[in-house]
Design a protein around this motif. Structure first.
Motif, PDB file in Angstrom:
ATOM      1  N   GLY A 134      14.547  -6.259 101.965  1.00 30.85           N
ATOM      2  CA  GLY A 134      15.453  -6.267 100.826  1.00 30.85           C
ATOM      3  C   GLY A 134      14.953  -5.299  99.779  1.00 30.85           C
ATOM      4  N   ILE A 135      15.792  -4.355  99.363  1.00 29.66           N
ATOM      5  CA  ILE A 135      15.415  -3.351  98.367  1.00 29.66           C
ATOM      6  C   ILE A 135      16.259  -3.591  97.121  1.00 29.66           C
ATOM      7  N   ILE A 136      15.592  -3.946  96.024  1.00 31.68           N
ATOM      8  CA  ILE A 136      16.285  -4.294  94.784  1.00 31.68           C
ATOM      9  C   ILE A 136      15.968  -3.271  93.701  1.00 31.68           C
ATOM     10  N   SER A 137      16.991  -2.889  92.946  1.00 33.59           N
ATOM     11  CA  SER A 137      16.835  -2.147  91.700  1.00 33.59           C
ATOM     12  C   SER A 137      17.753  -2.781  90.662  1.00 33.59           C
ATOM     13  N   ALA A 138      17.417  -2.596  89.389  1.00 35.26           N
ATOM     14  CA  ALA A 138      18.241  -3.189  88.341  1.00 35.26           C
ATOM     15  C   ALA A 138      19.473  -2.351  88.028  1.00 35.26           C
ATOM     16  N   LEU A 139      19.326  -1.023  88.102  1.00 35.08           N
ATOM     17  CA  LEU A 139      20.397  -0.109  87.724  1.00 35.08           C
ATOM     18  C   LEU A 139      20.805   0.769  88.897  1.00 35.08           C
ATOM     19  N   HIS A 140      22.067   1.186  88.893  1.00 35.76           N
ATOM     20  CA  HIS A 140      22.568   2.055  89.965  1.00 35.76           C
ATOM     21  C   HIS A 140      21.724   3.314  90.097  1.00 35.76           C
ATOM     22  N   GLU A 141      21.377   3.916  88.969  1.00 36.53           N
ATOM     23  CA  GLU A 141      20.647   5.181  89.002  1.00 36.53           C
ATOM     24  C   GLU A 141      19.276   5.040  89.650  1.00 36.53           C
ATOM     25  N   GLU A 142      18.688   3.836  89.584  1.00 31.75           N
ATOM     26  CA  GLU A 142      17.358   3.618  90.154  1.00 31.75           C
ATOM     27  C   GLU A 142      17.386   3.568  91.684  1.00 31.75           C
ATOM     28  N   GLN A 143      18.580   3.475  92.251  1.00 29.71           N
ATOM     29  CA  GLN A 143      18.702   3.376  93.704  1.00 29.71           C
ATOM     30  C   GLN A 143      19.584   4.500  94.260  1.00 29.71           C
ATOM     31  N   GLU A 144      19.853   5.476  93.425  1.00 28.19           N
ATOM     32  CA  GLU A 144      20.762   6.556  93.804  1.00 28.19           C
ATOM     33  C   GLU A 144      20.249   7.311  95.029  1.00 28.19           C
ATOM     34  N   GLY A 145      21.111   7.461  96.010  1.00 23.14           N
ATOM     35  CA  GLY A 145      20.756   8.196  97.217  1.00 23.14           C
ATOM     36  C   GLY A 145      20.304   7.329  98.368  1.00 23.14           C
ATOM     37  N   LEU A 146      19.779   6.140  98.085  1.00 19.91           N
ATOM     38  CA  LEU A 146      19.276   5.290  99.170  1.00 19.91           C
ATOM     39  C   LEU A 146      20.402   4.769 100.050  1.00 19.91           C
ATOM     40  N   VAL A 147      21.433   4.225  99.421  1.00 20.66           N
ATOM     41  CA  VAL A 147      22.557   3.694 100.206  1.00 20.66           C
ATOM     42  C   VAL A 147      23.281   4.822 100.920  1.00 20.66           C
ATOM     43  N   GLU A 148      23.469   5.942 100.210  1.00 24.92           N
ATOM     44  CA  GLU A 148      24.148   7.086 100.814  1.00 24.92           C
ATOM     45  C   GLU A 148      23.367   7.629 102.015  1.00 24.92           C
ATOM     46  N   GLY A 149      22.057   7.467 101.989  1.00 24.36           N
ATOM     47  CA  GLY A 149      21.228   7.963 103.078  1.00 24.36           C
ATOM     48  C   GLY A 149      20.974   6.968 104.193  1.00 24.36           C
ATOM     49  N   MET A 150      21.544   5.769 104.064  1.00 26.35           N
ATOM     50  CA  MET A 150      21.360   4.745 105.099  1.00 26.35           C
ATOM     51  C   MET A 150      22.015   5.143 106.409  1.00 26.35           C
ATOM     52  N   GLN A 151      21.393   4.719 107.516  1.00 29.48           N
ATOM     53  CA  GLN A 151      22.036   4.872 108.813  1.00 29.48           C
ATOM     54  C   GLN A 151      22.870   3.610 109.097  1.00 29.48           C
ATOM     55  N   GLY A 152      24.140   3.811 109.406  1.00 26.24           N
ATOM     56  CA  GLY A 152      25.031   2.703 109.747  1.00 26.24           C
ATOM     57  C   GLY A 152      25.234   1.701 108.650  1.00 26.24           C
ATOM     58  N   PRO A 153      25.539   2.140 107.420  1.00 24.51           N
ATOM     59  CA  PRO A 153      25.669   1.182 106.325  1.00 24.51           C
ATOM     60  C   PRO A 153      26.941   0.344 106.410  1.00 24.51           C
ATOM     61  N   ALA A 154      26.823  -0.892 105.970  1.00 24.27           N
ATOM     62  CA  ALA A 154      27.968  -1.790 105.828  1.00 24.27           C
ATOM     63  C   ALA A 154      27.778  -2.550 104.530  1.00 24.27           C
ATOM     64  N   THR A 155      28.829  -2.641 103.718  1.00 19.93           N
ATOM     65  CA  THR A 155      28.697  -3.262 102.403  1.00 19.93           C
ATOM     66  C   THR A 155      29.469  -4.573 102.340  1.00 19.93           C
ATOM     67  N   LEU A 156      28.796  -5.608 101.849  1.00 26.20           N
ATOM     68  CA  LEU A 156      29.404  -6.902 101.627  1.00 26.20           C
ATOM     69  C   LEU A 156      29.257  -7.263 100.157  1.00 26.20           C
ATOM     70  N   ILE A 157      30.266  -7.934  99.608  1.00 24.17           N
ATOM     71  CA  ILE A 157      30.237  -8.326  98.210  1.00 24.17           C
ATOM     72  C   ILE A 157      30.006  -9.829  98.118  1.00 24.17           C
ATOM     73  N   HIS A 158      29.018 -10.209  97.314  1.00 26.29           N
ATOM     74  CA  HIS A 158      28.729 -11.635  97.101  1.00 26.29           C
ATOM     75  C   HIS A 158      28.155 -11.800  95.703  1.00 26.29           C
ATOM     76  N   GLY A 159      28.661 -12.775  94.971  1.00 23.79           N
ATOM     77  CA  GLY A 159      28.133 -13.055  93.646  1.00 23.79           C
ATOM     78  C   GLY A 159      28.199 -11.864  92.707  1.00 23.79           C
ATOM     79  N   MET A 160      29.287 -11.100  92.807  1.00 25.66           N
ATOM     80  CA  MET A 160      29.511  -9.940  91.936  1.00 25.66           C
ATOM     81  C   MET A 160      28.518  -8.810  92.177  1.00 25.66           C
ATOM     82  N   ARG A 161      27.942  -8.758  93.387  1.00 19.45           N
ATOM     83  CA  ARG A 161      27.017  -7.697  93.731  1.00 19.45           C
ATOM     84  C   ARG A 161      27.378  -7.116  95.092  1.00 19.45           C
ATOM     85  N   ASN A 162      27.119  -5.830  95.254  1.00 14.84           N
ATOM     86  CA  ASN A 162      27.341  -5.171  96.537  1.00 14.84           C
ATOM     87  C   ASN A 162      26.033  -5.118  97.313  1.00 14.84           C
TER      88      ASN A 162
END
Length: 264
Positions: free
Chosen positions: A10-38
């Motif tokens: 599990g990789i957590i950051s508080a702000l979008h900018e702190e994680q910029e590029g990680l999700v975009e660089g994932m192999q085979g990403p899938a996004t689920l929404i739960h508790g107002m978070r992606n």
């Protein structure tokens, strides 16, 4: 934690900018929404991972960490983001890897000692030694090999980033943005060895302690936790800290996959 086999990070950051590029660089990403978070699941450098933004503060971070474990089945947690310097020897652009974390605004005295989390018997929560070693190794490799190309010359000059260092030690968390020298001095007096102050890490540490999850916290120093702390804060996060996080987390996952830290 000898290899990446059977690990879900599990990789957590508080702000979008702190994680910029990680999700975009994932192999085979899938996004689920739960508790107002992606929650974005996929692979980072060959490691099964779930990336999520906790948002700011201890409650938000604790909820996110718990959800990662209980709903998404992560086996290890890595928190990455920015922090204020807690010591004069820690400079903007340096990296702090937590060895332990404390909630500086926890005070249930006289029922319990100051800083102690009631009914746990602990004030300081220890990070996982092997994960922290890998995090420090990845940070050192980033500074040695990626820093000069990853951070623009203009930004290095603007923020005075000269020969950044990696520190390991105590990080303190609380639901305040520390921006006064007097407040920081009070924390220094109460928490010997303090290296950085932020708003989430110790809450994640408590959750991981109670659920038996190994964790590590990596913080890029964005300010000196004084009256100038808010100046160009978001510019630093977007143009500097996001680059730190992308390269360090990617290296961390690569080392985890190989089973050996490149440098300790």
């Amino acid at each position: 934690m000898n290899s990446g086999k059977n690990i879900r990070l599990g990789i957590i950051s508080a702000l979008h900018e702190e994680q910029e590029g990680l999700v975009e660089g994932m192999q085979g990403p899938a996004t689920l929404i739960h508790g107002m978070r992606n929650y974005a699941s996929g692979q980072v450098a060959g490691i099964d991972a779930v990336c999520v933004l906790s948002r700011i503060g201890k409650v938000a971070a604790a909820m996110t960490a718990t959800t990662l474990v209980e709903k998404y089945g992560v086996t290890h947690i890595l928190f990455t983001g920015v922090a204020g310097a807690g010591d004069a020897g820690v400079k903007v652009g340096d990296i702090v890897v937590a060895e332990s974390l404390v909630q500086y605004d926890m005070d249930a005295s006289p029922l319990f000692p100051r800083f102690e989390v009631p009914l746990t018997g602990l004030s300081h929560f220890q990070s996982d030694l092997q994960m922290s070693q890998r995090a420090a190794s990845a940070a050192l490799e980033f500074l040695d090999k990626d820093f000069e190309t990853a951070i623009d010359d203009v930004e290095r000059a603007e923020f005075g980033l000269e020969r950044p260092r990696v520190h390991r030690g105590l990080i303190a968390s609380g639901d305040q943005f520390i921006s006064k020298r007097v407040h920081l001095a009070q924390l220094n007096g109460s928490l010997p060895g303090l290296l950085a102050v932020e708003m989430e890490g110790a809450a994640v540490a408590q959750v991981c302690f109670e659920l038996g999850i190994p964790f590590a916290v990596i913080r890029t120093i964005s300010d000196n936790a004084n009256e100038e702390a808010a100046t160009d804060f978001m510019r630093f996060v977007k143009s500097v800290a996001s680059r730190y996080a992308f390269h360090i987390v990617t290296r961390f996952c690569a080392e985890l996959k190989s089973g050996q830290p490149q440098r300790l």
